[in-house]
Design a protein around this motif. Structure first.
Motif, mmCIF file in Angstrom:
data_model
loop_
_atom_site.group_PDB
_atom_site.id
_atom_site.type_symbol
_atom_site.label_atom_id
_atom_site.label_comp_id
_atom_site.label_asym_id
_atom_site.label_seq_id
_atom_site.Cartn_x
_atom_site.Cartn_y
_atom_site.Cartn_z
ATOM 1 N N GLY A 245 -2.602 -6.315 -4.841
ATOM 2 C CA GLY A 245 -2.291 -4.935 -5.199
ATOM 3 C C GLY A 245 -3.327 -4.296 -6.087
ATOM 4 O O GLY A 245 -3.402 -3.066 -6.192
ATOM 5 N N ALA A 246 -4.149 -5.125 -6.745
ATOM 6 C CA ALA A 246 -5.200 -4.593 -7.622
ATOM 7 C C ALA A 246 -6.363 -4.015 -6.827
ATOM 8 O O ALA A 246 -7.105 -3.168 -7.333
ATOM 9 N N PHE A 247 -6.526 -4.474 -5.568
ATOM 10 C CA PHE A 247 -7.685 -4.062 -4.781
ATOM 11 C C PHE A 247 -7.330 -3.394 -3.448
ATOM 12 O O PHE A 247 -8.213 -2.887 -2.759
ATOM 13 N N THR A 248 -6.059 -3.430 -3.101
ATOM 14 C CA THR A 248 -5.635 -2.760 -1.863
ATOM 15 C C THR A 248 -4.391 -1.917 -2.138
ATOM 16 O O THR A 248 -3.591 -2.256 -3.017
ATOM 17 N N PRO A 249 -4.203 -0.816 -1.404
ATOM 18 C CA PRO A 249 -3.020 0.035 -1.621
ATOM 19 C C PRO A 249 -1.735 -0.765 -1.405
ATOM 20 O O PRO A 249 -1.674 -1.664 -0.564
ATOM 21 N N THR A 250 -0.716 -0.435 -2.195
ATOM 22 C CA THR A 250 0.583 -1.105 -2.056
ATOM 23 C C THR A 250 1.508 -0.233 -1.220
ATOM 24 O O THR A 250 1.764 0.921 -1.571
ATOM 25 N N LEU A 257 7.491 4.161 -3.884
ATOM 26 C CA LEU A 257 6.840 5.132 -3.007
ATOM 27 C C LEU A 257 5.440 4.733 -2.556
ATOM 28 O O LEU A 257 4.788 5.493 -1.850
ATOM 29 N N GLY A 258 4.984 3.547 -2.959
ATOM 30 C CA GLY A 258 3.639 3.139 -2.576
ATOM 31 C C GLY A 258 2.621 3.631 -3.587
ATOM 32 O O GLY A 258 2.875 4.563 -4.353
#
Length: 454
Positions: A245-250, A257-258
């Protein structure tokens, strides 16, 4: 656009990328300048918490100074701030909180060194130190306006926000929610307790902090540990989620809500810095009072504050929220953390969280009363100290009756402004930090060789 919108825009600007980059950048600078001292000397620093000689000039022990600083640091940010960061930035925000804490340890070390190096005594013979003193005594008289600016900001933060209203509201709301006690009654009792302690000065504040902070930290860590043990098999997956999650969208899950990578970075770093206060200039005010002859010794002890606050307590809060899955719900803030505790310990969990939040917030009030007092003393001398203390207690009382959003925003703005003169001083006096570090490490090396000979 109304006043609150204007202030929110100013607040977002001040706590935006420029200040966050400067805060983390200063930590990175000192990390390399000091040879990753927060890694190589962490075992020594942790040992010093309990084994410092305390044979130098000062008002309180090194442990007392650390607990006083932690009293102001460990608070609602560790419970509410972490939940807010994860809600906005996803699990990856916790990773960036770790990054901010790692480099923040080097910044906190530098603050502790300069606090001891340039501390003075006030007219009552009490130790007085912090950014205003190392700006004036380290950088020179021509920089006095910078020291005045820091002190004025510190007083406003102590009286109007972090030291009073926000903490009082956190306590009264939590107790009202859990026990149904009227916030005004809680506020009156709180003001009386604060008054009894604050008028006793630093010795009184330190005495209370050294009892409450370790006790509540152990209780809170214990509760979080129960959650971690109950979900032990899921910890590797949670850690993977944090790093990814630190390097890619959640992606969005449930009520979550992402988030984007930039949201994770900004929220993680901002909440991390806000929680451990590395670079803001508050902690060195307490560090200056420690009984030590070695600035670097107190620097090492000071940096453990960031380690305890962010890398232990914030991490445990974050993992509890992620492991229990409440970060995907529609909840936020203290309610989210409460739901995490309640999911594993339905009856005891929420009650202990209320107790933890209340006591953490209470000690934050005490810590900031001292910070504001030293800033006040720098500007106006010692004659009106009791007047400041009375005003502080009155603001604590008002906190139970008023919920002024505009005051909270102003306090947040001024808190950010405190960092600017402090960071300028840290960078300007970096050579002093390096020199004092070398002196102390040489002393330790000679001491070690002497003990081996004996």
């Amino acid at each position: 656009m109304n006043l609150i919108d204007v202030l929110n825009n100013i607040d977002s600007f001040i706590w935006g990328p420029p200040l966050l980059i400067l805060l983390v950048g200063t930590g990175i600078f000192f990390t390399f300048k000091l040879g990753f001292l927060q890694l190589t000397k962490l075992p020594k620093a942790l040992k010093l918490i309990f084994c410092a000689e305390n044979n130098g000039s000062g008002d309180i022990s090194s442990f007392g100074a650390l607990c006083t600083a932690l009293a102001a640091t460990v608070g609602t940010g560790n419970i509410v701030g972490v939940a807010t960061a994860i809600k906005a930035g996803g699990p990856g925000a916790l990773f960036w909180m770790w990054i901010a804490a790692f480099f923040g340890m080097a910044t906190k070390y530098a603050e502790g060194v300069l606090a001891i190096k340039y501390r003075t005594k006030d007219e009552n013979g009490q130790i007085s130190g912090g950014p205003m003193h190392y700006i004036l005594n380290g950088m020179g008289e021509k920089y006095k306006p910078l020291a005045i600016f820091f002190s004025f900001s510190g007083i406003l933060v102590a009286l109007l926000g972090i030291g009073t209203f926000t903490q009082v509201n956190a306590i009264t709301d939590a107790i009202n929610s859990s026990f149904g006690i009227n916030p005004k009654i809680t506020g009156i009792i709180l003001a009386i307790l604060v008054g009894l302690i604050v008028f006793g000065g630093l010795q009184s504040i330190s005495k209370v902090a050294t009892k409450i902070v370790p006790f509540m930290s152990v209780v809170y860590i214990g509760l979080c540990a129960i959650i971690l043990v109950s979900s032990f098999s899921e910890i590797p997956e949670a850690l993977s989620l944090i790093v990814k999650g630190a390097f890619t969208p959640t992606a969005a899950f449930g009520g979550f809500l992402g988030s984007t990578v930039s949201m994770a970075i900004r929220n993680g770093i901002a909440r991390g810095v806000f929680s451990n206060e590395s670079g803001l200039g508050s902690a060195p005010i307490a560090a200056a009072a420690a009984k030590t002859n070695w600035p670097a010794e107190q620097g090492l002890i000071s940096m453990t504050g960031t380690f305890i606050d962010s890398l232990i307590i914030c991490t445990l809060t974050g993992l509890s929220i992620i492991l229990t899955g409440v970060w995907q719900s529609n909840l936020n803030g203290a309610v989210m953390t409460q739901a995490a505790f309640g999911s594993i310990l339905p009856t005891v969990g929420p009650l202990f969280l209320t107790l933890s939040l209340s006591l953490f917030a209470f000690t934050t009030i005490l810590g900031w009363s001292y910070y504001g007092e030293r800033c006040f003393e720098f500007l106006f001398g010692v004659k009106c100290i009791n007047g400041y203390r009375a005003l502080f207690v009155m603001m604590v009382l008002l906190g139970a009756f008023l919920k002024l959003e505009v005051v909270w925003i102003i306090a947040d703005i001024v808190n950010g402004l405190m960092a600017l003169p402090n960071l300028i001083a840290l960078l300007a006096l970096s050579s002093v930090v390096v020199a004092e570090t070398k002196l102390y490490l040489d002393h330790l090396d000679k001491k070690s060789k002497f003990e081996k000979v004996i």
